[in-house]
Write a protein that holds these residues in place. Sequence first.
Motif, mmCIF file in Angstrom:
data_model
loop_
_atom_site.group_PDB
_atom_site.id
_atom_site.type_symbol
_atom_site.label_atom_id
_atom_site.label_comp_id
_atom_site.label_asym_id
_atom_site.label_seq_id
_atom_site.Cartn_x
_atom_site.Cartn_y
_atom_site.Cartn_z
ATOM 1 N N GLN A 226 60.552 5.477 15.292
ATOM 2 C CA GLN A 226 59.885 5.871 16.533
ATOM 3 C C GLN A 226 58.769 6.883 16.271
ATOM 4 O O GLN A 226 57.691 6.810 16.869
ATOM 5 N N ILE A 227 59.033 7.834 15.363
ATOM 6 C CA ILE A 227 57.991 8.808 15.018
ATOM 7 C C ILE A 227 56.807 8.093 14.369
ATOM 8 O O ILE A 227 55.642 8.395 14.639
ATOM 9 N N SER A 228 57.108 7.132 13.502
ATOM 10 C CA SER A 228 56.050 6.349 12.854
ATOM 11 C C SER A 228 55.205 5.627 13.896
ATOM 12 O O SER A 228 53.968 5.608 13.802
ATOM 13 N N HIS A 229 55.860 5.063 14.904
ATOM 14 C CA HIS A 229 55.122 4.371 15.976
ATOM 15 C C HIS A 229 54.210 5.355 16.717
ATOM 16 O O HIS A 229 53.071 5.026 17.058
ATOM 17 N N THR A 230 54.728 6.564 16.947
ATOM 18 C CA THR A 230 53.930 7.581 17.633
ATOM 19 C C THR A 230 52.709 7.961 16.810
ATOM 20 O O THR A 230 51.590 8.075 17.334
ATOM 21 N N ILE A 231 52.908 8.142 15.502
ATOM 22 C CA ILE A 231 51.784 8.495 14.619
ATOM 23 C C ILE A 231 50.734 7.399 14.638
ATOM 24 O O ILE A 231 49.526 7.655 14.754
ATOM 25 N N GLN A 232 51.163 6.161 14.536
ATOM 26 C CA GLN A 232 50.201 5.056 14.530
ATOM 27 C C GLN A 232 49.427 4.975 15.842
ATOM 28 O O GLN A 232 48.230 4.691 15.843
ATOM 29 N N LYS A 233 50.123 5.253 16.954
ATOM 30 C CA LYS A 233 49.429 5.256 18.254
ATOM 31 C C LYS A 233 48.419 6.403 18.315
ATOM 32 O O LYS A 233 47.286 6.230 18.817
ATOM 33 N N MET A 234 48.766 7.570 17.780
ATOM 34 C CA MET A 234 47.853 8.720 17.783
ATOM 35 C C MET A 234 46.620 8.427 16.941
ATOM 36 O O MET A 234 45.495 8.800 17.308
ATOM 37 N N VAL A 235 46.807 7.754 15.829
ATOM 38 C CA VAL A 235 45.671 7.402 14.966
ATOM 39 C C VAL A 235 44.789 6.373 15.661
ATOM 40 O O VAL A 235 43.559 6.456 15.613
ATOM 41 N N THR A 236 45.409 5.403 16.326
ATOM 42 C CA THR A 236 44.632 4.429 17.095
ATOM 43 C C THR A 236 43.781 5.135 18.146
ATOM 44 O O THR A 236 42.585 4.860 18.287
ATOM 45 N N ASP A 237 44.398 6.058 18.870
ATOM 46 C CA ASP A 237 43.707 6.750 19.959
ATOM 47 C C ASP A 237 42.641 7.730 19.465
ATOM 48 O O ASP A 237 41.743 8.105 20.227
ATOM 49 N N ALA A 238 42.753 8.154 18.196
ATOM 50 C CA ALA A 238 41.762 9.081 17.630
ATOM 51 C C ALA A 238 40.530 8.356 17.107
ATOM 52 O O ALA A 238 39.497 8.989 16.849
ATOM 53 N N PHE A 239 40.616 7.030 16.920
ATOM 54 C CA PHE A 239 39.476 6.233 16.436
ATOM 55 C C PHE A 239 38.882 6.835 15.162
ATOM 56 O O PHE A 239 37.713 7.177 15.110
ATOM 57 N N ILE A 240 39.706 6.919 14.130
ATOM 58 C CA ILE A 240 39.239 7.510 12.865
ATOM 59 C C ILE A 240 39.207 6.495 11.715
ATOM 60 O O ILE A 240 38.554 6.735 10.704
ATOM 61 N N ILE A 241 39.918 5.365 11.870
ATOM 62 C CA ILE A 241 39.870 4.299 10.865
ATOM 63 C C ILE A 241 39.672 2.979 11.595
ATOM 64 O O ILE A 241 40.480 2.616 12.454
ATOM 65 N N VAL A 242 38.616 2.271 11.270
ATOM 66 C CA VAL A 242 38.422 0.932 11.826
ATOM 67 C C VAL A 242 39.218 -0.035 10.955
ATOM 68 O O VAL A 242 38.919 -0.169 9.764
ATOM 69 N N PRO A 243 40.253 -0.691 11.501
ATOM 70 C CA PRO A 243 41.085 -1.565 10.666
ATOM 71 C C PRO A 243 40.260 -2.658 9.990
ATOM 72 O O PRO A 243 39.454 -3.333 10.630
ATOM 73 N N GLY A 244 40.466 -2.792 8.687
ATOM 74 C CA GLY A 244 39.719 -3.776 7.921
ATOM 75 C C GLY A 244 40.495 -5.061 7.712
ATOM 76 O O GLY A 244 41.183 -5.537 8.605
ATOM 77 N N TYR A 245 40.406 -5.622 6.506
ATOM 78 C CA TYR A 245 41.056 -6.897 6.208
ATOM 79 C C TYR A 245 42.120 -6.708 5.139
ATOM 80 O O TYR A 245 42.211 -5.682 4.473
ATOM 81 N N MET A 246 42.950 -7.729 4.967
ATOM 82 C CA MET A 246 43.946 -7.729 3.901
ATOM 83 C C MET A 246 43.969 -9.107 3.251
ATOM 84 O O MET A 246 43.527 -10.107 3.840
ATOM 85 N N VAL A 247 44.487 -9.132 2.031
ATOM 86 C CA VAL A 247 44.504 -10.368 1.240
ATOM 87 C C VAL A 247 45.939 -10.578 0.751
ATOM 88 O O VAL A 247 46.331 -10.014 -0.268
#
Length: 620
Positions: free
Chosen positions: A533-554
């Motif tokens: 749950q804490i991990s989910h909260t951190i990921q939501k905070m990072v999304t809302d901060a707009f500091i990393i534009v998600p890229g691609y994966m291989v």
Amino acid sequence: MDKSIKLYLLSVLLGVSCVANATNMADGVNASELPEGLVWISNMNEPLFASEQAKRGGTFRTFMASFPQTLRSVGPDANSGLRHYFMDGMPKLAARHPNTGKWIPQLAESWAFGSDYKTVYFKLNPEAKWSDGEPVTADDYLFMLKYYRSKDIIDPWYNDFFTNTIGTVIKYDDHTIAIIAKTAKSNDEQMVMINLPSNGLQPRPEHFFKPDNDKNKDGIDDNFVRKYNFRSEPTTGAYYLDSVKKGKSVIFRHVGKDWWGYGNRYYQNRYNVDKIRLRVIRDNDIARKHFEKGDLDTFGLVLPHLWHDKSGSQPYKKGYIHKFWGYNQVAQGAGGIWINTAKPLLDNIEVRKGLTYATDFDGMIKNVLRGDYVRKPHGLGFGHGEYDRGDNKPPAFNPQLAAELFTKAGFETIGPDGIRVNSQGQRLSFAVTYGYPVWSPRIAYLKEQAKQAGLELTLNLVDGSAAFKYILEKKHDLAFLNMAGGEIPAYWEYLHSKNVKPQTNNHTNYSSPALDEQIEAFKAEFDVSKRYQISHTIQKMVTDAFIIVPGYMVPYTREAHWRWVRYPVPGMTKKTESMFYPVELGTFWIDTDIKKETKAAMKKGRAFEPVTVIDDTYKL
């Protein structure tokens, strides 16, 4: 002996958790007896993944795009270059089996868990040796704490991890130790933390790092960074650095058939080549030509244009070179475009939001990358199981929304070149730093698409390892960069405010007390469901901060190899990132008889059947 240390040792012997005060008092301690009732685990009956058909011998010829900034495995500039050959790819105490996921022995023969959920006991393999012949003992783990806690290594991540996450190391005899964490975690998570692929608790050779004089109070040379910048340290792996031609090449040589690891059934029939030669070839196209002439043994074809357009030459058609495409289930690390919030304008969240919606990764994947790659759901990676939010979704390209956000940020005017300008005359323009010319078309596509929102992206190509140094020093506006990933998300190194400084992986320079609080709670929480749950909260905070534009994966590897380079059947495991990386699984080999046969056939103009292997065993 100090009373607090006596109490501490007594608590360990009784299997009671009483770590907090004593563990900061010494870099490791000694004890005489192990607790009673320990259940020792070795997991020596898991299926093998190497081949009994493997042959020893030969030189594996490969290349690197730039010469490393240092041969150190820690400290400034050590995150790039050859660190994998000195640290990341070297044996840990234990490792995940690449298919079953169970822990299997490496430097440790067996392990046991304390009742406090902080302590893990290890019996070291008494045959383990450093590549210079010195034995690996418990003292190397005691020295490890001094080494990683020392300010002289100039590496804040290790200073923090080995001070605030690792409590201490206890030596019971030359080959028995206990590692105690600061906070309680499940047994499996303790093993993950202890055996992290890139940052695990590896021994450090005290005999090699011995200071020049006794004035170095912490046992580490005060001039560590400069002294060891181009000195190769001994390893516990099958290979050691044998020769260096600065700026040109390096050669790693096998320790020999009596390498200690071959006493472990999981290491048998692995690390088969006698030498590894890495040449510096800065241009990928030139490297490909060297490969097709037979001067290199393998060549990566992950890049779409290479697989689709550049792998149909005569050596492929005549069956001299084979193609391999294999899928994996490797966790994906953080990455995409890292926004440096310490730079002018990028501290404005409206600008960061606009930049995010003006970045067309999906179009790049479709139009530049042939649809071969996959978009990351989140800037902090993918494949972490329940640590990842189920509703993570990358932002779609929306230049109209981006334009509205830029206007809100004060960029209301569109200049004659189509780029937005604010009332102070500042143009909405940012440089994208990246390390390899092959990425230029991808960023050029992003540049053209961003113009639709009035945003200018300029291309800042910096050579290979120098690019990572540039980013570590926080000189970038935007960094086009993907980091390696582990099975548990890395938050502290990327996001904690203590890492807002040069030579750290906080590539965004982002600082938030609320986020710090969540990261610290994540590190401290024992209950796995609460950690999720804490991990989910951190990921939501990072999304809302707009500091990393998600890229691609291989989620696969694609490689070409001369037909004399052989591998087990099937070739892939769930965790195979590269078929022919010699210090990872290292299950391939060079068949010198097939090499002679191939060379003779080439001289006579005789061809073989073309071969393309698609291994989709682990395709998700």
